[in-house]
Design an enzyme around this catalytic site. Structure first.
Site, PDB file in Angstrom:
ATOM      1  N   GLY A  67     -31.091 111.584 -44.081  1.00  0.00           N
ATOM      2  CA  GLY A  67     -31.412 113.004 -44.058  1.00  0.00           C
ATOM      3  C   GLY A  67     -30.796 113.721 -45.236  1.00  0.00           C
ATOM      4  CE  LYS A  94     -29.030 102.324 -46.257  1.00  0.00           C
ATOM      5  NZ  LYS A  94     -29.591 102.999 -45.065  1.00  0.00           N
ATOM      6  CG  ASP A 144     -32.623 101.220 -46.248  1.00  0.00           C
ATOM      7  OD1 ASP A 144     -32.601 102.004 -47.207  1.00  0.00           O
ATOM      8  OD2 ASP A 144     -31.851 101.316 -45.276  1.00  0.00           O
ATOM      9  CE  LYS A 176     -31.646 102.803 -49.100  1.00  0.00           C
ATOM     10  NZ  LYS A 176     -31.707 104.232 -49.464  1.00  0.00           N
ATOM     11  CB  ILE A 234     -21.053 107.145 -41.734  1.00  0.00           C
ATOM     12  CG1 ILE A 234     -22.085 107.506 -40.670  1.00  0.00           C
ATOM     13  CG2 ILE A 234     -19.857 106.455 -41.098  1.00  0.00           C
ATOM     14  CD1 ILE A 234     -22.703 106.303 -39.992  1.00  0.00           C
TER      15      ILE A 234
END
Length: 433
Positions: A306, A207, A203, A107, A138
């Site tokens: 994860g 995104k 972070d 990212k 997702i």
């Protein structure tokens, strides 16, 4: 017809995500072959520490020379899960120069140099896929750039960082303070030893830049995203939010201006009503709310980080890229035809929740109200409460109507200068209404 020669994959990086990618490629090899139409073979794994034991990976595949792996001439797809800017940028560029399509979870690099990487992929007629760069498992990037390609997206609002959502959820549900909730997140492995990138919003901002570019067909870099962290959010803020029927989330909010001539991108903590779908997102989960002109409101929800969830997104991209290879085609590249400017935060129209410590005497409320009026900001509600623990002081909570952020910010600065205002205890935007 099944092709017998395998498609060869170079794995760049073999940490938490990379090791899961290798595991799934091995354990699901037959299924992947059936879905792609050809076998896929892990042909090499580039790492920094070759002596580390990596269960399930043939040591003969491990190398410290990623460049040589990409240049050896038989690699079809490179999976980059190194992270950071360098050497990832150079290695992705090297892959394109050697006819290799790329799947990335990076990212930070895509937010900073996505335009250049897309251009390099297009020049060489190759794919650049990066579903795993945003919101983990997702499915979000591909639905936005493919399923909604015929629609007009006007707004995206979401929780895109699991660590911060876990911390804020614990503060909300247990009444814990920020540091206590952070310590629990660290102990459970949700937060890094240095949580700065998460809790300060870096972070989420990376995104947000990626999603804004896809949603609005314009180039949005990390530097274009307004960012505020959540380290100042307190238990008192949650108590105040509950009195309003709200909770607090760290949100990425991307909007197209009403006239369609500009866009905004921002990341900051905000109060949202408990009735909003994002308010019920708990623990370390992510959720993104997309508002499109024809499709209406769409919600994407699931684990946002994860090893296994992120690897799932990587493998989905791998299947798509391999299919494209077999068809001698490429998937969608960068769409930046609108070239819309990114407006500054001051132009954003929003609401403020402001908590003031003031002198407890007649006329203070009128003075505060006058300050708001002088800056063109309308007050929605006011709540005043004495502070017996501090003689002669009161707490004043003001919630505004919608106004340009610059006007709201100017109001707060003017309030700080009033003799009757002892301090501005907290400032938070109110969204989702």
């Amino acid at each position: 017809m099944m092709r017998t020669r395998p498609l060869k994959v170079a794995l760049l990086g073999c940490g938490v995500v990379g090791s899961e990618v290798a595991r799934i490629m091995t354990t699901h090899a037959d299924d992947l072959t059936a879905r792609i139409g050809a076998p896929v073979e892990l042909a090499g794994v580039a790492v920094r520490r070759p002596s580390k034991v990596r269960e399930g990976i043939d040591p003969a595949l491990v190398t410290t020379d990623a460049t040589a792996l990409l240049k050896r001439g038989d690699i079809d797809v490179a999976i980059e899960v190194i992270g950071g800017i360098e050497p990832a940028r150079t290695l992705i560029t090297t892959a394109f120069e050697n006819g290799i399509s790329v799947v990335s979870a990076n990212k930070a690099l895509l937010a900073q140099d996505g335009a250049a990487l897309h251009a390099a992929a297009e020049t060489h007629g190759l794919d650049l896929y990066y579903e795993a760069a945003v919101a983990g498992a997702i499915p979000l990037v591909r639905p936005m750039r493919e399923s909604l390609a015929g629609d007009k997206i006007n707004r995206v609002m979401g929780i895109v960082n699991g660590t911060t959502n876990f911390i804020l959820d614990k503060m909300d549900s247990s009444g814990a303070g920020y540091q206590e909730a952070l310590d629990e997140a660290t102990a459970l492995g949700y937060a890094e030893a240095d949580p700065t990138a998460d809790v300060e919003g870096y972070d989420a901002a990376a995104k947000a830049a990626i999603l804004a570019g896809i949603a609005f067909h314009t180039r949005v870099r990390l530097d274009d995203v307004y960012r505020e962290g959540m380290t100042e959010v307190s238990a008192a803020d949650f108590a105040s939010a509950k009195r309003m029927g709200c909770t607090i989330k760290l949100l990425a909010i991307l909007e197209r201006a009403a006239d369609g001539q500009s866009v905004t991108a921002r990341v900051h903590p905000a109060m949202i009503p408990l009735s909003h779908p994002l308010a019920s997102v708990r623990e370390a989960y992510n959720a993104v709310f997309v508002e499109a002109e024809a499709a209406g409101r769409l919600m994407f929800y699931g684990p946002g980080a994860g090893g296994a969830p992120t690897a799932s997104a990587v493998l989905g991209d791998l299947v798509a890229v391999c299919r494209n290879k077999l068809a001698q085609a490429t998937g969608p590249g960068e769409s930046a035809y609108t070239q819309l400017p990114v407006s500054p935060m001051g132009d954003v129209v929003t609401r403020y929740h402001i908590s003031l410590d003031v002198v407890d005497e007649p006329g203070v409320l009128a003075q505060v109200a006058t300050t708001f009026a002088e800056h063109g900001v309308s007050i929605d509600t006011v709540r005043q409460q004495g502070r017996p623990e501090i003689g002669g002081e009161a707490s004043l909570v003001v919630v505004t109507h919608r106004a340009p952020d610059a006007a709201l910010s100017g109001t707060v600065e003017a309030l700080r200068k009033l003799d009757t205002v002892r301090g501005v205890a907290s400032i938070m935007r109110v969204e989702g209404e």
